[in-house]
Write a protein that holds these residues in place. Structure first.
Motif, PDB file in Angstrom:
ATOM      1  N   VAL A  54     -42.432  15.318 -48.420  1.00  0.00           N
ATOM      2  CA  VAL A  54     -42.679  16.680 -48.867  1.00  0.00           C
ATOM      3  C   VAL A  54     -44.054  17.103 -48.359  1.00  0.00           C
ATOM      4  CG1 VAL A  54     -42.927  18.176 -50.872  1.00  0.00           C
ATOM      5  CG2 VAL A  54     -41.273  16.293 -50.926  1.00  0.00           C
ATOM      6  N   THR A  55     -44.094  18.251 -47.688  1.00  0.00           N
ATOM      7  CA  THR A  55     -45.363  18.748 -47.156  1.00  0.00           C
ATOM      8  C   THR A  55     -45.688  20.107 -47.782  1.00  0.00           C
ATOM      9  OG1 THR A  55     -44.333  19.873 -45.285  1.00  0.00           O
ATOM     10  CG2 THR A  55     -44.978  17.574 -44.949  1.00  0.00           C
ATOM     11  N   THR A  58     -45.104  24.501 -43.354  1.00  0.00           N
ATOM     12  CA  THR A  58     -44.314  24.247 -42.148  1.00  0.00           C
ATOM     13  C   THR A  58     -45.145  23.604 -41.051  1.00  0.00           C
ATOM     14  OG1 THR A  58     -42.931  26.146 -42.686  1.00  0.00           O
ATOM     15  CG2 THR A  58     -42.805  25.340 -40.436  1.00  0.00           C
ATOM     16  N   THR A  60     -47.638  21.512 -41.258  1.00  0.00           N
ATOM     17  CA  THR A  60     -47.789  20.076 -41.518  1.00  0.00           C
ATOM     18  C   THR A  60     -46.478  19.348 -41.263  1.00  0.00           C
ATOM     19  OG1 THR A  60     -49.475  20.550 -43.170  1.00  0.00           O
ATOM     20  CG2 THR A  60     -48.458  18.367 -43.249  1.00  0.00           C
ATOM     21  N   SER A  61     -45.384  19.959 -41.641  1.00  0.00           N
ATOM     22  CA  SER A  61     -44.073  19.365 -41.422  1.00  0.00           C
ATOM     23  C   SER A  61     -43.804  19.156 -39.931  1.00  0.00           C
ATOM     24  CB  SER A  61     -42.994  20.256 -42.041  1.00  0.00           C
ATOM     25  OG  SER A  61     -41.727  19.722 -41.842  1.00  0.00           O
ATOM     26  N   GLU A  65     -43.442  15.630 -37.860  1.00  0.00           N
ATOM     27  CA  GLU A  65     -42.233  15.360 -37.077  1.00  0.00           C
ATOM     28  C   GLU A  65     -42.607  14.865 -35.678  1.00  0.00           C
ATOM     29  OE1 GLU A  65     -38.224  17.487 -35.327  1.00  0.00           O
ATOM     30  OE2 GLU A  65     -39.869  18.738 -36.047  1.00  0.00           O
ATOM     31  N   LEU A  81     -35.494  18.787 -40.935  1.00  0.00           N
ATOM     32  CA  LEU A  81     -36.508  19.656 -41.521  1.00  0.00           C
ATOM     33  C   LEU A  81     -35.808  20.683 -42.384  1.00  0.00           C
ATOM     34  CD1 LEU A  81     -38.797  20.295 -38.449  1.00  0.00           C
ATOM     35  CD2 LEU A  81     -39.171  18.738 -40.349  1.00  0.00           C
TER      36      LEU A  81
END
Length: 82
Positions: A54-55, A58, A60-61, A65, A81
């Motif tokens: 969990v980030t 977006t 950071t996500s 990745e 995602l």
């Protein structure tokens, strides 16, 4: 919930602690740069299974990745995602 501080003597970024029991949550804190992605990639290598990351946003996500894919070059990993 266990909080693991990477500066403590029992934490290794190359062999991070992973949940040992169903429903156990671990929080790694204080990792710098791409240290979070490296620790996750190492955890994924050590233990097969489903991981939920969990980030806060977006950006950071997407960063995670890309960095996890870089560190997991020798294994096939699926990323979703949401």
């Amino acid at each position: 919930m266990n909080r693991l501080n990477p500066t403590s003597s029992d934490f290794s970024i190359f062999a991070p602690s992973i949940p040992k029991h169903k429903g156990q949550t671990l929080i790694w804190q204080g990792l710098m740069g791409c240290g979070d992605a490296l620790a996750m990639a190492q955890a994924f290598r050590r233990s097969a299974g489903l991981y939920l990351v969990v980030t806060a946003d977006t950006q950071t996500s997407l960063r995670l990745e890309h960095e996890i894919r870089f560190f997991c070059t020798q294994q096939t990993s699926e990323f979703f995602l949401l």
